[in-house]
Enzyme design. Structure first.
Site, PDB file in Angstrom:
ATOM      1  N   LYS A  22     -28.649  27.203  92.208  1.00  0.00           N
ATOM      2  CA  LYS A  22     -28.736  26.951  90.758  1.00  0.00           C
ATOM      3  C   LYS A  22     -28.658  25.449  90.494  1.00  0.00           C
ATOM      4  O   LYS A  22     -29.486  24.891  89.781  1.00  0.00           O
ATOM      5  CB  LYS A  22     -27.579  27.651  90.049  1.00  0.00           C
ATOM      6  CG  LYS A  22     -27.348  27.192  88.614  1.00  0.00           C
ATOM      7  CD  LYS A  22     -26.219  27.904  87.922  1.00  0.00           C
ATOM      8  CE  LYS A  22     -24.881  27.291  88.160  1.00  0.00           C
ATOM      9  NZ  LYS A  22     -24.559  26.093  87.355  1.00  0.00           N
ATOM     10  N   CYS A 118     -16.882  21.807  77.658  1.00  0.00           N
ATOM     11  CA  CYS A 118     -17.035  23.221  78.028  1.00  0.00           C
ATOM     12  C   CYS A 118     -15.654  23.700  78.459  1.00  0.00           C
ATOM     13  O   CYS A 118     -14.685  22.960  78.455  1.00  0.00           O
ATOM     14  CB  CYS A 118     -18.071  23.383  79.129  1.00  0.00           C
ATOM     15  SG  CYS A 118     -17.435  22.992  80.743  1.00  0.00           S
ATOM     16  N   ARG A 123     -15.831  16.836  80.146  1.00  0.00           N
ATOM     17  CA  ARG A 123     -17.116  16.604  80.817  1.00  0.00           C
ATOM     18  C   ARG A 123     -17.998  15.602  80.067  1.00  0.00           C
ATOM     19  O   ARG A 123     -19.088  15.898  79.628  1.00  0.00           O
ATOM     20  CB  ARG A 123     -17.818  17.932  81.048  1.00  0.00           C
ATOM     21  CG  ARG A 123     -16.933  18.830  81.902  1.00  0.00           C
ATOM     22  CD  ARG A 123     -17.575  20.064  82.395  1.00  0.00           C
ATOM     23  NE  ARG A 123     -18.638  19.797  83.341  1.00  0.00           N
ATOM     24  CZ  ARG A 123     -19.444  20.782  83.768  1.00  0.00           C
ATOM     25  NH1 ARG A 123     -19.300  21.990  83.292  1.00  0.00           N
ATOM     26  NH2 ARG A 123     -20.405  20.517  84.625  1.00  0.00           N
ATOM     27  N   ASP A 308     -16.348  24.170  92.906  1.00  0.00           N
ATOM     28  CA  ASP A 308     -16.995  25.415  92.454  1.00  0.00           C
ATOM     29  C   ASP A 308     -16.603  26.617  93.290  1.00  0.00           C
ATOM     30  O   ASP A 308     -16.990  27.735  92.965  1.00  0.00           O
ATOM     31  CB  ASP A 308     -18.523  25.264  92.478  1.00  0.00           C
ATOM     32  CG  ASP A 308     -19.002  24.276  91.441  1.00  0.00           C
ATOM     33  OD1 ASP A 308     -20.177  23.876  91.503  1.00  0.00           O
ATOM     34  OD2 ASP A 308     -18.195  23.878  90.586  1.00  0.00           O
ATOM     35  N   ARG A 400     -25.093  33.523  84.562  1.00  0.00           N
ATOM     36  CA  ARG A 400     -25.616  32.158  84.575  1.00  0.00           C
ATOM     37  C   ARG A 400     -25.815  31.686  86.008  1.00  0.00           C
ATOM     38  O   ARG A 400     -26.681  30.882  86.281  1.00  0.00           O
ATOM     39  CB  ARG A 400     -24.642  31.203  83.879  1.00  0.00           C
ATOM     40  CG  ARG A 400     -24.460  31.463  82.412  1.00  0.00           C
ATOM     41  CD  ARG A 400     -23.658  30.379  81.766  1.00  0.00           C
ATOM     42  NE  ARG A 400     -24.220  29.057  82.071  1.00  0.00           N
ATOM     43  CZ  ARG A 400     -23.736  27.927  81.551  1.00  0.00           C
ATOM     44  NH1 ARG A 400     -22.719  27.953  80.728  1.00  0.00           N
ATOM     45  NH2 ARG A 400     -24.288  26.767  81.855  1.00  0.00           N
TER      46      ARG A 400
HETATM   47  C1  EPZ Z   1     -22.124  19.392  88.679  1.00  0.00           C
HETATM   48  O1  EPZ Z   1     -21.617  19.182  87.376  1.00  0.00           O
HETATM   49  C2  EPZ Z   1     -22.293  20.898  88.814  1.00  0.00           C
HETATM   50  N1  EPZ Z   1     -23.250  21.373  87.817  1.00  0.00           N
HETATM   51  C3  EPZ Z   1     -20.947  21.591  88.603  1.00  0.00           C
HETATM   52  O2  EPZ Z   1     -21.137  22.980  88.828  1.00  0.00           O
HETATM   53  C4  EPZ Z   1     -19.967  21.063  89.658  1.00  0.00           C
HETATM   54  O3  EPZ Z   1     -18.698  21.650  89.440  1.00  0.00           O
HETATM   55  C5  EPZ Z   1     -19.859  19.536  89.534  1.00  0.00           C
HETATM   56  O4  EPZ Z   1     -21.178  18.942  89.676  1.00  0.00           O
HETATM   57  C6  EPZ Z   1     -18.961  18.939  90.609  1.00  0.00           C
HETATM   58  O5  EPZ Z   1     -19.449  19.270  91.876  1.00  0.00           O
HETATM   59  C7  EPZ Z   1     -24.571  21.192  88.038  1.00  0.00           C
HETATM   60  O6  EPZ Z   1     -24.975  20.631  89.055  1.00  0.00           O
HETATM   61  C8  EPZ Z   1     -25.497  21.713  86.997  1.00  0.00           C
HETATM   62  P1  EPZ Z   1     -19.803  15.675  87.826  1.00  0.00           P
HETATM   63  P2  EPZ Z   1     -21.534  17.665  86.778  1.00  0.00           P
HETATM   64  O7  EPZ Z   1     -20.572  14.736  86.980  1.00  0.00           O
HETATM   65  O8  EPZ Z   1     -22.658  16.875  87.296  1.00  0.00           O
HETATM   66  C9  EPZ Z   1     -16.436  13.483  85.317  1.00  0.00           C
HETATM   67  C10 EPZ Z   1     -21.037  25.263  88.332  1.00  0.00           C
HETATM   68  O9  EPZ Z   1     -20.089  26.047  88.289  1.00  0.00           O
HETATM   69  N2  EPZ Z   1     -17.560  12.779  84.664  1.00  0.00           N
HETATM   70  O10 EPZ Z   1     -19.861  15.534  89.317  1.00  0.00           O
HETATM   71  O11 EPZ Z   1     -21.337  17.783  85.326  1.00  0.00           O
HETATM   72  C11 EPZ Z   1     -16.413  14.963  84.990  1.00  0.00           C
HETATM   73  O12 EPZ Z   1     -15.737  15.180  83.760  1.00  0.00           O
HETATM   74  C12 EPZ Z   1     -20.912  23.883  87.728  1.00  0.00           C
HETATM   75  O13 EPZ Z   1     -22.145  25.501  88.880  1.00  0.00           O
HETATM   76  C13 EPZ Z   1     -17.287  11.731  83.797  1.00  0.00           C
HETATM   77  O14 EPZ Z   1     -16.138  11.399  83.548  1.00  0.00           O
HETATM   78  O15 EPZ Z   1     -20.172  17.171  87.459  1.00  0.00           O
HETATM   79  C14 EPZ Z   1     -15.694  15.549  86.162  1.00  0.00           C
HETATM   80  O16 EPZ Z   1     -14.299  15.417  85.960  1.00  0.00           O
HETATM   81  C15 EPZ Z   1     -19.563  23.686  87.049  1.00  0.00           C
HETATM   82  N3  EPZ Z   1     -18.320  11.086  83.193  1.00  0.00           N
HETATM   83  C16 EPZ Z   1     -16.122  14.649  87.334  1.00  0.00           C
HETATM   84  O17 EPZ Z   1     -16.634  13.454  86.743  1.00  0.00           O
HETATM   85  C17 EPZ Z   1     -19.631  11.425  83.442  1.00  0.00           C
HETATM   86  O18 EPZ Z   1     -20.545  10.778  82.892  1.00  0.00           O
HETATM   87  C18 EPZ Z   1     -17.222  15.244  88.196  1.00  0.00           C
HETATM   88  O19 EPZ Z   1     -18.269  15.627  87.331  1.00  0.00           O
HETATM   89  C19 EPZ Z   1     -19.896  12.494  84.329  1.00  0.00           C
HETATM   90  C20 EPZ Z   1     -18.842  13.152  84.941  1.00  0.00           C
END
Ligand code: EPZ
Length: 422
Positions: A22, A118, A123, A308, A400
């Protein structure tokens, strides 16, 4: 709203096919915006999130045709007739923000709704925006939307991520393929989904080096051409289904599974007393006898233990022998499955980002509530091992990220059925 009814039963036996990822598909699909030529994805998963991304791309004027029962996505964005990603779609799925970088890189302007928070955390998308600004984008936030401009096109630059972000790395990587000059992404995410995206972009003519490491270098090109690309296996679905025989007993072969996608996870399974064997068609997982041992888990960016899979691992630890400490270091609120597992008799103590689980001999079935995608499947895993019936409500979360979960688990002997909601 549908529910899933699970009845605890004995060991599982058989094979489970693992679908395309996904989280790879959700970043590969927006890549079609980078080229006027067709991009076709094969091995695509059949999930509601993919339908949402399809609707978003179509709202921008891209053509997306699903073939072979949804496993092939034939896309083409020859002419975009909109550059606005609407709040209505974006609020349903945060990955919608991934159209921002490609749209901006291709046409020099984009308007994308901020996704909002969310269940698992605030996020923010500040790292996405900072990365695009480092490539010369002019951004303005107005009424909940990011208005992005790059009238003369994006310029290559150095992007230093203060923390590892999968999505921000993906947005920056896609944008940089068409920027003038070279871009270096430092402290980039190393997830297999990033590697898959880079391999697809390279097929489209992008010049990329270093994907899978924390430093990725991209030499911008004038244009990208079409390609056909298979979506990488879903390592989170893989890990989830590997936990089914671990929690119930028995032996299940996960078809398409690859050890390199789940190394840190497999190390914890091994420590817990679950055997994992590579076969020529996937990964065979068995728990022969007795309870698993409690082990500690700390979630980290890849190649560490994936956040995850934290909820699903917690379900296993609820039935383990001993006490396990799970530390969630990626998201600030990702233990909402804990109170639901406690309704089933689990002994869990949550303090901030740490959950201490004392394993019990047997969980007891109960009606429980899914709160997010991975929490919902951890409740199903717990239900497989519990005594009696567990009714998991609000399974729209589940749909999802998992295609036909009741069929896949049912085929290896689980007593599980979908109960149509009103
Ligand atoms: C991706 O989300 C995945 N989603 C998430 O999977 C996964 O949990 C996550 O990566 C971590 O591996 C998709 O790929 C669609 P991040 P993403 O940016 O990109 C903070 C699932 O269950 N952050 O790596 O949104 C954020 O709040 C989903 O399939 C900022 O602060 O995750 C988090 O604490 C859930 N500012 C950390 O970084 C930003 O601009 C990691 O988030 C971006 C992120």
């Amino acid at each position: 709203m549908d529910s899933i009814l699970v009845t605890g039963n004995g060991p599982l036996q058989g094979q489970i096919p693992i679908a395309g990822a996904k989280n790879a598909c959700l970043t590969l699909m927006p890549a079609t915006l980078l080229s006027e030529e067709p991009l076709t994805l094969t091995n695509a998963p059949r999930l509601s999130d993919i339908k949402t991304m399809t609707a978003l791309l179509q709202s921008l004027g891209a053509e997306v045709t699903t073939l072979q029962d949804g496993q092939v996505l034939a896309m083409s964005s020859h002419d975009l007739d909109s550059h606005v990603a609407d709040y209505d779609i974006v609020r349903k799925m945060r990955a919608s923000i991934l159209v921002l970088g490609p749209m901006l890189a291709r046409d020099g302007h984009a308007v994308v709704s901020l996704p909002g928070g969310c269940a698992i955390g605030a996020r923010p998308v500040d790292l996405h925006l900072k990365a695009l600004e480092a490539m010369g984008a002019e951004l303005e936030l107005k009424e909940g939307y990011v208005h992005a401009k790059a009238p003369g096109g994006l310029e290559g630059g150095v992007v230093e991520f203060p923390l590892v972000s999968v999505g921000a790395t993906e947005n920056a990587l896609m944008a940089a393929t068409l920027a003038k000059g070279s871009t270096v992404l430092k402290n980039a995410a190393r997830e297999p989904e990033i590697v898959d995206l880079a391999q697809c972009l390279r097929k489209m003519g992008a010049q990329i080096e270093g994907e899978g490491t924390s430093e990725i270098t991209i030499q911008g090109v004038d244009r990208l051409h079409g390609a056909t690309h298979p979506v990488v296996t879903d390592r989170i679905e893989l890990g989830t289904f590997m936990l089914a025989p671990a929690i119930c007993g028995g032996e299940v072969e996960c078809l398409g599974g690859r050890i390199d996608l789940v190394e840190a996870f497999c190390e914890r399974l091994d420590a817990a007393g679950v055997s994992v064997e590579e076969t020529d068609v996937g990964l065979k997982v068995a728990r022969k006898n007795g309870r698993v041992r409690a082990v500690d888990v700390v979630t980290e960016p890849f190649p560490g233990f994936p956040t995850d899979l934290q909820a699903q691992m917690m379900a296993l630890m609820c039935t383990a022998e001993g006490t396990s400490v799970l530390e969630e270091k990626i998201f600030e609120n990702r233990f909402m499955h804990a109170p639901e597992l406690m309704r089933m008799g689990a002994k869990i103590d949550v303090h901030g980002g740490t959950a201490t689980v004392t394993g019990v001999e047997r969980l007891k079935g109960a009606p429980v509530m899914a709160t997010d995608l991975r929490a919902s499947v951890s409740l199903i895993l717990a239900g497989l091992a519990a005594e009696g019936e567990t009714l998991v409500n609000r399974v729209y979360h589940l749909d999802r990220g998992y295609e036909r979960v009741e069929e896949k688990l049912g085929n290896v002997g689980a007593r599980i059925e979908r109960v149509q909601g009103e």
